[in-house]
Design a protein around this motif. Structure first.
Motif, short mmCIF file in Angstrom:
data_model
loop_
_atom_site.label_atom_id
_atom_site.label_comp_id
_atom_site.label_asym_id
_atom_site.label_seq_id
_atom_site.Cartn_x
_atom_site.Cartn_y
_atom_site.Cartn_z
N ASN A 97 0.80 -1.22 0.00
CA ASN A 97 0.00 0.00 0.00
C ASN A 97 0.83 1.27 0.00
OD1 ASN A 97 -2.55 -1.36 0.12
ND2 ASN A 97 -2.07 -1.87 2.24
N ALA A 98 2.13 1.13 0.21
CA ALA A 98 3.04 2.28 0.21
C ALA A 98 4.46 1.76 0.17
CB ALA A 98 2.83 3.15 1.45
N ILE A 99 5.37 2.60 -0.30
CA ILE A 99 6.80 2.28 -0.21
C ILE A 99 7.53 3.32 0.63
CG2 ILE A 99 6.89 0.95 -2.35
CD1 ILE A 99 8.05 3.47 -3.71
N ASP A 100 6.80 4.26 1.19
CA ASP A 100 7.34 5.28 2.09
C ASP A 100 6.81 5.00 3.49
OD1 ASP A 100 7.93 7.53 3.60
OD2 ASP A 100 7.33 8.96 2.04
N PRO A 101 7.69 4.74 4.47
CA PRO A 101 7.23 4.45 5.83
C PRO A 101 6.37 5.55 6.45
CG PRO A 101 9.54 3.88 5.61
CD PRO A 101 9.16 4.62 4.36
N GLU A 102 6.60 6.80 6.07
CA GLU A 102 5.80 7.89 6.62
C GLU A 102 4.34 7.77 6.22
OE1 GLU A 102 6.32 10.19 8.75
OE2 GLU A 102 8.47 9.96 9.05
N ILE A 103 4.09 7.20 5.05
CA ILE A 103 2.71 6.96 4.60
C ILE A 103 2.21 5.63 5.13
CG2 ILE A 103 1.26 6.60 2.56
CD1 ILE A 103 3.16 8.54 1.09
N ALA A 104 3.05 4.62 5.08
CA ALA A 104 2.64 3.28 5.50
C ALA A 104 2.26 3.23 6.98
CB ALA A 104 3.75 2.28 5.21
N LYS A 134 6.13 4.05 12.75
CA LYS A 134 7.06 4.09 11.63
C LYS A 134 7.99 2.87 11.62
CE LYS A 134 10.39 7.09 9.29
NZ LYS A 134 11.12 8.39 9.34
N LYS A 135 8.38 2.37 12.79
CA LYS A 135 9.25 1.21 12.83
C LYS A 135 8.57 0.00 12.21
CE LYS A 135 12.91 -1.15 13.94
NZ LYS A 135 14.19 -0.93 13.22
N LEU A 139 8.10 -3.76 7.58
CA LEU A 139 7.19 -4.35 6.61
C LEU A 139 7.61 -4.03 5.18
CD1 LEU A 139 4.63 -5.85 5.78
CD2 LEU A 139 3.37 -3.70 6.14
N LEU A 140 7.89 -2.77 4.90
CA LEU A 140 8.22 -2.37 3.52
C LEU A 140 9.53 -3.00 3.07
CD1 LEU A 140 7.14 1.39 3.46
CD2 LEU A 140 5.77 -0.67 3.14
N GLU A 141 10.50 -3.06 3.96
CA GLU A 141 11.77 -3.69 3.61
C GLU A 141 11.56 -5.16 3.25
OE1 GLU A 141 16.08 -4.90 5.63
OE2 GLU A 141 14.69 -3.58 6.70
N GLN A 194 8.72 -6.66 2.34
CA GLN A 194 7.88 -6.80 1.14
C GLN A 194 8.71 -6.70 -0.13
OE1 GLN A 194 4.99 -3.67 1.80
NE2 GLN A 194 3.41 -5.13 2.40
N LEU A 195 9.52 -5.66 -0.24
CA LEU A 195 10.31 -5.46 -1.45
C LEU A 195 11.38 -6.54 -1.60
CD1 LEU A 195 10.69 -1.57 -1.39
CD2 LEU A 195 9.15 -2.95 -2.81
N GLU A 196 11.97 -6.95 -0.50
CA GLU A 196 12.95 -8.04 -0.54
C GLU A 196 12.31 -9.32 -1.04
OE1 GLU A 196 14.55 -10.60 3.03
OE2 GLU A 196 15.70 -8.74 2.94
N GLY A 197 11.12 -9.63 -0.54
CA GLY A 197 10.43 -10.84 -0.96
C GLY A 197 10.01 -10.81 -2.42
N ILE A 198 9.52 -9.66 -2.87
CA ILE A 198 9.11 -9.53 -4.28
C ILE A 198 10.30 -9.73 -5.20
CG2 ILE A 198 8.27 -7.88 -5.99
CD1 ILE A 198 6.47 -6.71 -3.76
N GLU A 199 11.40 -9.09 -4.88
CA GLU A 199 12.60 -9.20 -5.72
C GLU A 199 13.09 -10.65 -5.78
OE1 GLU A 199 15.35 -6.45 -4.08
OE2 GLU A 199 14.39 -4.68 -4.96
N LYS A 200 13.14 -11.32 -4.64
CA LYS A 200 13.61 -12.70 -4.61
C LYS A 200 12.66 -13.63 -5.35
CE LYS A 200 16.37 -12.65 -0.36
NZ LYS A 200 16.55 -13.25 1.00
N ALA A 201 11.36 -13.40 -5.22
CA ALA A 201 10.38 -14.24 -5.91
C ALA A 201 10.54 -14.14 -7.42
CB ALA A 201 8.96 -13.85 -5.49
#
Length: 296
Positions: free
Chosen positions: A158-165, A182-183, A188-190, A192-199
């Motif tokens: 739903n976001a890639i910016d923690p301030e929004i997420a 924010k933590k 979560l965002l880290e 998510q993107l790591e998992g998508i790239e590896k998949a």
């Protein structure tokens, strides 16, 4: 409408890194192909009740037969009951090509998910296996998913910016700890993107869902689309908010606003046109659900 209505020519002409086996799966997967949704069906097995994230728009109900939305199922099944349901569905609906787990909680946070794939894939190895996930545990579970035959994955981003997420999620549970603010969003965002790239590196086909939340992420969604397009996600599904839980007073985007958003994001990644926001126990073709006719 054609499948490529929101996939512009400049994006279409880029090299598409999919081999014939992947393209065959796309052509038979009703969620990944608009043409396939008129010919083939899917079954969702509701075996995963626990969740490791609390989204501010999510309210899971396990016995709500009149609602069609994610997080809803009439009954949570055991892996053995799930196999019985697949047996019945395959006997009644020969057009089902995809077997997936989409909740009602987070599939990767429930061991029952993996037991279900083990049982069902052994009996139906020719089917396409799919999972929907929030992505927090995706990178850790990918090798196991691949061994079990899962080849198509949907991740909700739903976001890639923690301030929004941080305004989208109340909390997450990760590695035995509860995180908020924010933590929680950063972790979560880290992941998510790591998992998508590896998949994608493992040859899996990825779809990303993004909930369009007016007043929270609407100005940010094109940035999400650009990021996932750059990574190599096949399909982007922009879902209008269903007002509930902490966002129960929010107005969802209008159809016109949703179409405008899809048009903006189409510069970066193929846009899904035919989503039905399916239940966790959905069965049949999209828009022609048959789960009520199953006895199991």
């Amino acid at each position: 409408m054609t499948e490529d209505k929101y996939f512009k020519t400049d994006v279409e002409e880029k090299e598409v890194p999919y081999d014939p086996s992947q393209l065959r799966k796309i052509s038979k997967h009703p969620c990944f192909s608009e043409k396939a949704c008129n010919r083939f069906g899917r079954i969702h097995l509701p075996v995963a009740p626990k969740c490791n994230i609390q989204c501010n728009y999510c309210l899971r109900k396990y016995d709500c037969v009149n609602e069609s939305r994610p997080g809803v199922t009439s009954k949570v099944l055991s892996p053995e009951e799930a196999l019985e349901r697949v047996d019945e569905a395959m006997d009644k609906f020969h057009y089902i090509k995809v077997i997936g787990v989409a909740g009602p909680g987070e599939p990767l946070f429930n061991e029952e998910t993996f037991k279900t794939y083990e049982l069902v894939s052994e009996k139906y190895p020719e089917k396409i296996y799919c999972i929907s996930t929030n992505g927090l545990l995706l990178s850790e579970k990918l090798e196991e998913l691949k061994k079990l035959g899962v080849s198509t994955i949907t991740v909700t981003v739903n976001a890639i910016d923690p301030e929004i997420a941080k305004d989208v999620y109340s909390h997450i549970y990760y590695q035995g700890k509860k995180y908020t603010g924010k933590k929680a969003a950063e972790i979560l965002l880290e992941k998510q993107l790591e998992g998508i790239e590896k998949a994608i590196e493992l040859g899996m086909i990825l779809k990303v869902n993004t909930v369009y939340i007016p007043g929270v992420n609407e100005d940010h969604i094109p940035e999400v689309a650009k990021k996932i397009g750059d990574i190599g996600v096949y399909l982007h599904n922009i879902i209008p908010l269903i007002p509930q839980y902490k966002f129960s007073e929010k107005e969802p985007p209008t159809p016109e606003e949703k179409e405008e958003m899809k048009e903006k994001c189409s510069d970066y990644v193929r846009q899904m046109e035919h989503c039905r926001q399916c239940r966790s126990d959905a069965c049949g073709k999209l828009g022609e659900d048959k789960q009520d006719s199953l006895e199991s």
